[in-house]
Scaffold this active site. Structure first.
Site: not given
Ligand code: AMP
Length: 284
Positions: A31, A38, A150, A154
């Site tokens: 995002m 990332h 993290k 998900q």
């Protein structure tokens, strides 16, 4: 230099080109507001695959009304520079209109792993995540898709979706990147005041307390939770949940016999933070 592709159609055309060359593709959905967490996924993608492709899309479908969709940090130029430094080949963005036409009405719903933990606090969150990841997979058509531990729940859910719906790709889950003091990197850390940031450390400290108890031989899940809860409360933070779960199924445990996850969510000021640690192993 990282090539900037304007939208999913342009990204799909670039993927066609890479495929025609016989290159393998590693994909990292994000995002934006990128940080070292990332970038560690991008580096993993470059290690495993010939090309690394990143998407930046703040997905409205995974935010509930009243959450931070409008104020979520955005910095495309800064992101592009960081991606270049990590060796990313191309990045694409998308607009909500490109992803969701007005009469959009099809969703991906998983109804076991998503019912618990984050799913209890955020009932439509994982439907939004799985739907967008499914769409992004059709654009990127990766050989390997990279996600961070993290967001452990998900990542496990995406692995489940890939298995259940037969996506021809591998899901690789990469370790949590932390600041030197232990705070898990998150785009949302920018919301924290200096005082809140100090209190936010009690999440990683609580996980460390559970791990220390585990390493000391404790296997009773209630005792492991109690050790973590004492630590987080000493730090002045009240957890929304703090659980010891099976690392594959997220089922509650009485005793830790296989690999387990300690998962915590807490609000520090107005910012909701999550963190986790694996017991009995290094990675998911
Ligand atoms: P987000 O931009 O928050 O959707 O995150 C994109 C990806 O980066 C997800 O797979 C996250 O799990 C991963 N990620 C976020 N923070 C970290 C971190 N501190 N360490 C490793 N991966 C992370």
């Amino acid at each position: 230099m990282t090539e900037a592709l304007d939208g999913p159609t342009a990204a799909s055309a670039r993927v066609d080109g890479w495929r025609a060359e016989g290159a393998t593709i590693g994909f990292v959905p994000t995002m934006g507001a990128l940080h070292e967490g990332h970038l560690s996924l991008v580096r993993a993608a470059k290690r495993r695959c010939d090309r690394a492709l990143v998407s930046i899309f703040v997905n409205p479908l995974q935010f509930a009304p009243g959450e931070d969709l409008d104020r979520y940090p955005r910095d495309f130029e800064g992101d592009r520079e960081k991606l270049a430094s990590a060796g990313c080949d191309a990045v694409f963005t998308a607009t909500p209109e490109e992803m969701y036409p007005d009469d959009f009405s099809t969703y991906v719903v998983e109804d076991r792993l998503s019912a618990t933990l984050e799913g209890e606090s955020r009932p439509t969150h994982f439907r939004g995540v799985l739907t967008v990841v499914c769409k992004l997979f059709h654009v990127a058509r990766p050989d390997v898709a990279f996600f961070g531990q993290k967001d452990a729940q998900q990542a496990l859910l995406i692995r489940r979706m890939v298995r259940d719906l037969g996506f021809p790709l591998e899901v690789s889950i990469e370790p949590i990147v932390r600041d030197a003091d232990g705070l898990a990197l998150s785009s949302r850390n920018v919301y924290l005041s200096p005082d809140e940031r100090a209190r936010a450390l009690s999440l990683s400290r609580a996980l460390a307390a559970a791990r220390a108890a585990f390493d000391g031989g404790e296997r009773d899940a209630a005792e492991l939770r109690a050790a973590a809860r004492r630590t987080i409360e000493e730090g002045g933070v009240e957890p929304e949940y703090l659980e010891v779960r099976d690392a594959g199924t997220l089922a509650p445990l009485e005793r830790v016999t296989e690999r387990a996850l300690v998962l915590v969510a807490a609000r520090v000021g107005k910012t909701r933070l999550i963190d986790n640690a694996v017991l009995g192993g290094d990675a998911l």
